[in-house]
Every structure is written in structure tokens, then in C-alpha cells.
Design a protein around this motif. Structure first.
Motif, mmCIF file in Angstrom:
data_model
loop_
_atom_site.group_PDB
_atom_site.id
_atom_site.type_symbol
_atom_site.label_atom_id
_atom_site.label_comp_id
_atom_site.label_asym_id
_atom_site.label_seq_id
_atom_site.Cartn_x
_atom_site.Cartn_y
_atom_site.Cartn_z
ATOM 1 N N ILE A 13 -30.287 -30.725 -3.655
ATOM 2 C CA ILE A 13 -30.228 -29.899 -2.460
ATOM 3 C C ILE A 13 -28.790 -29.508 -2.155
ATOM 4 C CG2 ILE A 13 -30.598 -29.908 0.038
ATOM 5 C CD1 ILE A 13 -33.067 -31.698 -0.536
ATOM 6 N N THR A 14 -27.871 -30.436 -2.313
ATOM 7 C CA THR A 14 -26.461 -30.171 -2.012
ATOM 8 C C THR A 14 -25.924 -29.013 -2.831
ATOM 9 O OG1 THR A 14 -26.099 -32.475 -1.440
ATOM 10 C CG2 THR A 14 -24.151 -31.182 -1.952
ATOM 11 N N PHE A 15 -26.313 -28.918 -4.096
ATOM 12 C CA PHE A 15 -25.777 -27.860 -4.950
ATOM 13 C C PHE A 15 -26.501 -26.528 -4.797
ATOM 14 C CE2 PHE A 15 -22.429 -29.816 -7.082
ATOM 15 C CZ PHE A 15 -22.758 -31.142 -7.270
ATOM 16 N N LEU A 16 -27.689 -26.510 -4.230
ATOM 17 C CA LEU A 16 -28.445 -25.267 -4.154
ATOM 18 C C LEU A 16 -28.270 -24.496 -2.846
ATOM 19 C CD1 LEU A 16 -31.834 -26.186 -5.824
ATOM 20 C CD2 LEU A 16 -29.976 -24.832 -6.759
ATOM 21 N N VAL A 17 -27.738 -25.109 -1.836
ATOM 22 C CA VAL A 17 -27.739 -24.490 -0.525
ATOM 23 C C VAL A 17 -26.478 -23.670 -0.249
ATOM 24 C CG1 VAL A 17 -29.288 -26.170 0.476
ATOM 25 C CG2 VAL A 17 -26.857 -26.620 0.502
ATOM 26 N N LYS A 18 -26.486 -22.923 0.790
ATOM 27 C CA LYS A 18 -25.449 -22.133 1.445
ATOM 28 C C LYS A 18 -25.993 -20.729 1.680
ATOM 29 C CE LYS A 18 -21.594 -21.581 3.519
ATOM 30 N NZ LYS A 18 -21.498 -22.048 4.867
ATOM 31 N N ALA A 19 -26.136 -19.926 0.747
ATOM 32 C CA ALA A 19 -26.765 -18.621 0.861
ATOM 33 C C ALA A 19 -27.021 -18.176 -0.569
ATOM 34 C CB ALA A 19 -25.908 -17.642 1.611
ATOM 35 N N GLU A 20 -27.846 -18.896 -1.230
ATOM 36 C CA GLU A 20 -28.126 -18.635 -2.639
ATOM 37 C C GLU A 20 -29.568 -18.164 -2.794
ATOM 38 O OE1 GLU A 20 -25.836 -18.982 -5.061
ATOM 39 O OE2 GLU A 20 -24.344 -19.718 -3.666
ATOM 40 N N SER A 21 -29.815 -17.362 -3.818
ATOM 41 C CA SER A 21 -31.182 -16.930 -4.099
ATOM 42 C C SER A 21 -31.377 -16.842 -5.605
ATOM 43 C CB SER A 21 -31.483 -15.590 -3.429
ATOM 44 O OG SER A 21 -30.694 -14.577 -3.980
ATOM 45 N N ILE A 22 -32.626 -16.954 -5.989
ATOM 46 C CA ILE A 22 -32.997 -16.819 -7.392
ATOM 47 C C ILE A 22 -34.291 -16.022 -7.444
ATOM 48 C CG2 ILE A 22 -34.233 -19.024 -7.436
ATOM 49 C CD1 ILE A 22 -33.248 -19.332 -10.348
ATOM 50 N N SER A 23 -34.405 -15.158 -8.437
ATOM 51 C CA SER A 23 -35.592 -14.312 -8.571
ATOM 52 C C SER A 23 -36.247 -14.542 -9.919
ATOM 53 C CB SER A 23 -35.216 -12.837 -8.449
ATOM 54 O OG SER A 23 -34.689 -12.558 -7.184
ATOM 55 N N SER A 24 -37.540 -14.280 -9.956
ATOM 56 C CA SER A 24 -38.279 -14.355 -11.212
ATOM 57 C C SER A 24 -37.805 -13.228 -12.134
ATOM 58 C CB SER A 24 -39.774 -14.232 -10.943
ATOM 59 O OG SER A 24 -40.081 -12.957 -10.405
ATOM 60 N N PRO A 25 -38.064 -13.324 -13.431
ATOM 61 C CA PRO A 25 -37.626 -12.253 -14.347
ATOM 62 C C PRO A 25 -38.124 -10.864 -13.938
ATOM 63 C CG PRO A 25 -38.286 -14.165 -15.604
ATOM 64 C CD PRO A 25 -38.655 -14.440 -14.165
ATOM 65 N N SER A 26 -39.324 -10.778 -13.387
ATOM 66 C CA SER A 26 -39.858 -9.482 -12.961
ATOM 67 C C SER A 26 -39.250 -9.019 -11.643
ATOM 68 C CB SER A 26 -41.375 -9.569 -12.812
ATOM 69 O OG SER A 26 -41.714 -10.447 -11.745
ATOM 70 N N GLY A 27 -38.625 -9.953 -10.906
ATOM 71 C CA GLY A 27 -38.065 -9.616 -9.605
ATOM 72 C C GLY A 27 -39.081 -9.665 -8.487
ATOM 73 N N ASN A 28 -40.329 -10.008 -8.804
ATOM 74 C CA ASN A 28 -41.379 -10.038 -7.788
ATOM 75 C C ASN A 28 -41.252 -11.231 -6.840
ATOM 76 O OD1 ASN A 28 -42.600 -7.708 -8.744
ATOM 77 N ND2 ASN A 28 -43.986 -8.815 -10.088
ATOM 78 N N ILE A 29 -40.807 -12.364 -7.346
ATOM 79 C CA ILE A 29 -40.707 -13.578 -6.546
ATOM 80 C C ILE A 29 -39.235 -13.910 -6.329
ATOM 81 C CG2 ILE A 29 -41.268 -16.037 -6.409
ATOM 82 C CD1 ILE A 29 -43.590 -15.434 -8.350
ATOM 83 N N THR A 30 -38.882 -14.136 -5.067
ATOM 84 C CA THR A 30 -37.511 -14.500 -4.725
ATOM 85 C C THR A 30 -37.528 -15.770 -3.885
ATOM 86 O OG1 THR A 30 -36.874 -12.178 -4.698
ATOM 87 C CG2 THR A 30 -35.376 -13.727 -3.637
ATOM 88 N N LEU A 31 -36.719 -16.728 -4.290
ATOM 89 C CA LEU A 31 -36.558 -17.985 -3.563
ATOM 90 C C LEU A 31 -35.154 -17.989 -2.987
ATOM 91 C CD1 LEU A 31 -37.429 -20.922 -2.891
ATOM 92 C CD2 LEU A 31 -36.502 -21.564 -5.104
ATOM 93 N N LYS A 32 -35.041 -18.140 -1.657
ATOM 94 C CA LYS A 32 -33.746 -18.110 -0.988
ATOM 95 C C LYS A 32 -33.462 -19.459 -0.337
ATOM 96 C CE LYS A 32 -34.027 -13.208 0.061
ATOM 97 N NZ LYS A 32 -34.064 -12.179 1.116
ATOM 98 N N PHE A 33 -32.265 -19.989 -0.583
ATOM 99 C CA PHE A 33 -31.790 -21.213 0.059
ATOM 100 C C PHE A 33 -30.646 -20.849 0.987
ATOM 101 C CE2 PHE A 33 -33.775 -23.053 -3.642
ATOM 102 C CZ PHE A 33 -34.326 -24.222 -3.147
ATOM 103 N N THR A 34 -30.626 -21.444 2.156
ATOM 104 C CA THR A 34 -29.523 -21.246 3.082
ATOM 105 C C THR A 34 -29.119 -22.593 3.671
ATOM 106 O OG1 THR A 34 -31.039 -20.790 4.905
ATOM 107 C CG2 THR A 34 -30.170 -18.893 3.712
ATOM 108 N N LEU A 35 -27.919 -22.628 4.207
ATOM 109 C CA LEU A 35 -27.384 -23.822 4.842
ATOM 110 C C LEU A 35 -26.876 -23.426 6.220
ATOM 111 C CD1 LEU A 35 -26.741 -26.817 4.312
ATOM 112 C CD2 LEU A 35 -24.523 -26.094 3.475
ATOM 113 N N SER A 36 -27.450 -24.022 7.263
ATOM 114 C CA SER A 36 -27.036 -23.673 8.625
ATOM 115 C C SER A 36 -25.647 -24.226 8.924
ATOM 116 C CB SER A 36 -28.044 -24.241 9.636
ATOM 117 O OG SER A 36 -27.911 -25.652 9.714
ATOM 118 N N GLU A 37 -25.097 -23.838 10.059
ATOM 119 C CA GLU A 37 -23.785 -24.343 10.452
ATOM 120 C C GLU A 37 -23.786 -25.851 10.647
ATOM 121 O OE1 GLU A 37 -22.067 -22.239 13.727
ATOM 122 O OE2 GLU A 37 -22.521 -20.295 12.837
#
Length: 94
Positions: A13-37
């Protein structure tokens, strides 16, 4: 065993957060991670631009000790891509 699991999840969790996103190869699915203040990690999932999982928090409640819901921080972030065609080894058709 549980201590190792918590440590691995905490590191993940520590390495994935802040304002990061990852998408599937087709671009149809997007997973977004954020880290609040306050350091609280959240995620959300979109399918073809439509939100299918609203922002949800990540964390662990531990029976004894400090909870793992906030005070996370981003230590490092990097991106990379990998493109490969997979061919099955077994089976009648590829």
C-alpha cells in the motif's frame, strides 16, 4: 504469519498510493490509488469511464496495537510498461 502478511500489505500500500493509476491494456478498466493529506489510502475503479467502485479506503484494524488506516506516505514511485504476446504451450488452439 499474520505479522508478515500485515507487513507485506503495508509495504504494498505504501508504494502504490499518492495519485497513481493503472489501466488495462485495452484502457477499459482503470484502477486509481490516492493518498489523502492525513495519509489515508483510497482506491476506485472505472470501467469505460464509468465508476464501478466508488472511492474506498484501505487499511487494517488490529485487535491490539495501532490501526493501519492512515499516516501512510509515498517513499518512491516509478512506472514501466511491458508488451508481450503470450502463446500457450499446451492445448489444441492458440
Amino acid at each position: 504469519m499474520m505479522k508478515y502478511f500485515i507487513a507485506i500489505c503495508f509495504t504494498f500500500i505504501t508504494f502504490l498510493v499518492k495519485a497513481e493509476s493503472i489501466s488495462s491494456p485495452s484502457g477499459n478498466i482503470t484502477l486509481k490509488f490516492t493518498l489523502s493529506e492525513q495519509g489515508m489510502p483510497t482506491y476506485q475503479i472505472e470501467y469505460k469511464g464509468i465508476q464501478v467502485i466508488k472511492p474506498s479506503t484501505l487499511g487494517f484494524k488490529i485487535k491490539e496495537g495501532k490501526s493501519l488506516f492512515n499516516h501512510f506516505r509515498l517513499k518512491k514511485s516509478s512506472t514501466s510498461t511491458y508488451d508481450e504476446i503470450w502463446k500457450p504451450v499446451w492445448g489444441e488452439s492458440s
